[in-house]
Scaffold this active site. Structure first.
Site, PDB file in Angstrom:
ATOM      1  N   VAL A 126       0.855  -1.177   0.000  1.00  0.00           N
ATOM      2  CA  VAL A 126       0.000   0.000   0.000  1.00  0.00           C
ATOM      3  C   VAL A 126       0.895   1.233   0.000  1.00  0.00           C
ATOM      4  O   VAL A 126       1.824   1.329   0.812  1.00  0.00           O
ATOM      5  CB  VAL A 126      -0.926   0.023   1.227  1.00  0.00           C
ATOM      6  CG1 VAL A 126      -1.843   1.238   1.192  1.00  0.00           C
ATOM      7  CG2 VAL A 126      -1.740  -1.264   1.306  1.00  0.00           C
ATOM      8  N   CYS A 127       0.654   2.143  -0.926  1.00  0.00           N
ATOM      9  CA  CYS A 127       1.358   3.419  -0.958  1.00  0.00           C
ATOM     10  C   CYS A 127       2.874   3.192  -0.989  1.00  0.00           C
ATOM     11  O   CYS A 127       3.385   2.461  -1.834  1.00  0.00           O
ATOM     12  CB  CYS A 127       0.910   4.255   0.237  1.00  0.00           C
ATOM     13  SG  CYS A 127       1.379   5.988   0.187  1.00  0.00           S
ATOM     14  N   ALA A 128       3.613   3.797  -0.058  1.00  0.00           N
ATOM     15  CA  ALA A 128       5.071   3.684  -0.050  1.00  0.00           C
ATOM     16  C   ALA A 128       5.557   2.317   0.391  1.00  0.00           C
ATOM     17  O   ALA A 128       6.773   2.080   0.430  1.00  0.00           O
ATOM     18  CB  ALA A 128       5.669   4.760   0.855  1.00  0.00           C
ATOM     19  N   THR A 146       3.278   3.515  -6.842  1.00  0.00           N
ATOM     20  CA  THR A 146       3.301   3.956  -5.452  1.00  0.00           C
ATOM     21  C   THR A 146       2.626   5.321  -5.405  1.00  0.00           C
ATOM     22  O   THR A 146       2.040   5.767  -6.403  1.00  0.00           O
ATOM     23  CB  THR A 146       4.738   3.999  -4.898  1.00  0.00           C
ATOM     24  OG1 THR A 146       4.694   4.256  -3.483  1.00  0.00           O
ATOM     25  CG2 THR A 146       5.563   5.084  -5.579  1.00  0.00           C
TER      26      THR A 146
END
Length: 339
Positions: A126-128, A146
């Site tokens: 998730v994300c970073a 990302t």
């Protein structure tokens, strides 16, 4: 380093003969992780389990200790990583943290990612969290995404990685990466649909009051939200007025008169502060409003009228030119998470 065993699970309900085994979902939390990166996907799988999906959810950390998220919220975890004798893992989820984008990884995180990845059917970030997957060597030669703010950094740090800056989520084989923060919910819904079918995923989306599939990519997020606030007072007022009433007359002549500027001067200000022309900005805001109306079940005719786009045909041409789909096809996307 010896890994503690997880506590014994509650006694399960009787299982019918031949019933499929539950899918074990592991969220690997760590110090400094973003809270929504952790809780957003877990809410999706928890809702899916409540609505009949075959999921068991585990919140773990590399060493079994409780973790403090970036917001300061303290999370108690089930245990450290499940040992090799535990039931097979289905999905491992890795949240993000700002420190990961700077190449700073909490102790034991990369080893934990490698270990869990070797024991699971699929791995998702998730994300970073993509930086942790890449740092663990899982994304070499792969496609990924990302948070839009960090796509260039991820690509520069891992040259063999093909980074898609506009995707909500990317699948490459058994590896999944998602965009900023709330995109973890989109990804989790897609995983539920792949496991249990669109019917259950749709019920989860309704339960959580979220899109079954978010429209567009990261670049499709709110036009005003992704436009830097201009320093020019008159231009700021115009942007607010356009966002408040997309269907009004926002022709160059009318906008220039409201700002007390010449059309040429106004065009220069728009280009300098928004990167586009007045007409281009108005069109983007109207398109975004049309996307919302269509997603909420409005007809193409009413959508074209209420957004100032005009006719059905103008709406159709705009969607094809800017999104590559017709309005009807766009509406249909909300019936599935499949891209």
């Amino acid at each position: 380093m010896p890994l503690p065993s997880p506590p014994p699970p509650p006694r399960p309900a009787p299982v019918r003969h031949g019933a499929p085994a539950a899918r074990h979902i592991v969220m690997l939390a760590f110090e400094g992780a973003r809270l929504l990166d952790v809780t957003g996907p877990l809410e999706v799988f928890s809702a899916a389990a409540r609505l009949g999906g075959r999921y068991e959810i585990h919140l773990c950390s590399p060493d079994g200790s409780a973790v403090t998220t970036a917001s300061g919220t303290r999370l108690a975890v089930d245990a450290g990583m499940p040992e090799s004798g535990a039931p097979p893992l289905d999905t491992v989820l890795v949240p993000g943290a700002e420190e990961l984008t700077q190449g700073r990884f909490p102790p034991g995180l990369l080893d934990a990612v490698r270990t869990l990845a070797g024991r699971s059917r699929r791995v998702a970030s998730v994300c970073a969290g993509a930086f942790a997957l890449a740092g663990a060597g899982l994304l070499d030669g792969r496609r990924a995404t990302t948070h839009w703010r960090h796509t260039a950094t991820l690509a520069a740090r891992h040259p063999t990685l093909s980074v898609d800056p506009d995707a909500i989520y990317v699948r490459d084989g058994h590896l999944f990466t998602s965009a900023g923060v709330s995109a973890g919910i989109d990804l989790a819904l897609a995983l539920v649909e792949a496991d249990e079918g669109p019917g259950l995923a749709r019920e989860v989306a309704r339960d959580l009051v979220v899109f079954m599939q978010r429209p567009g990519g990261q670049s499709q997020f709110s036009v005003p939200a992704r436009t830097p606030r201009p320093r020019h007072d008159a231009l700021r007022a115009l942007l607010d007025e356009i966002a408040a009433d997309p269907a009004a007359d926002h022709s160059n002549t009318v906008l220039a008169a409201k700002a007390g500027l010449s059309p040429r001067h106004l065009a220069r200000l728009f280009r300098e502060h928004t990167g586009t022309t007045p007409a281009g900005y108005v069109e983007a805001v109207r398109l975004e409003a049309a996307q919302t109306l269509l997603a909420n079940g409005e007809s193409a005719t009413a959508t074209a009228r209420r957004t100032g786009i005009g006719s059905d045909e103008t709406l159709r041409r705009l969607f094809l030119r800017r999104l590559g789909v017709t309005p009807s096809a766009y509406r249909a996307r909300f019936c599935t998470t499949t891209r």
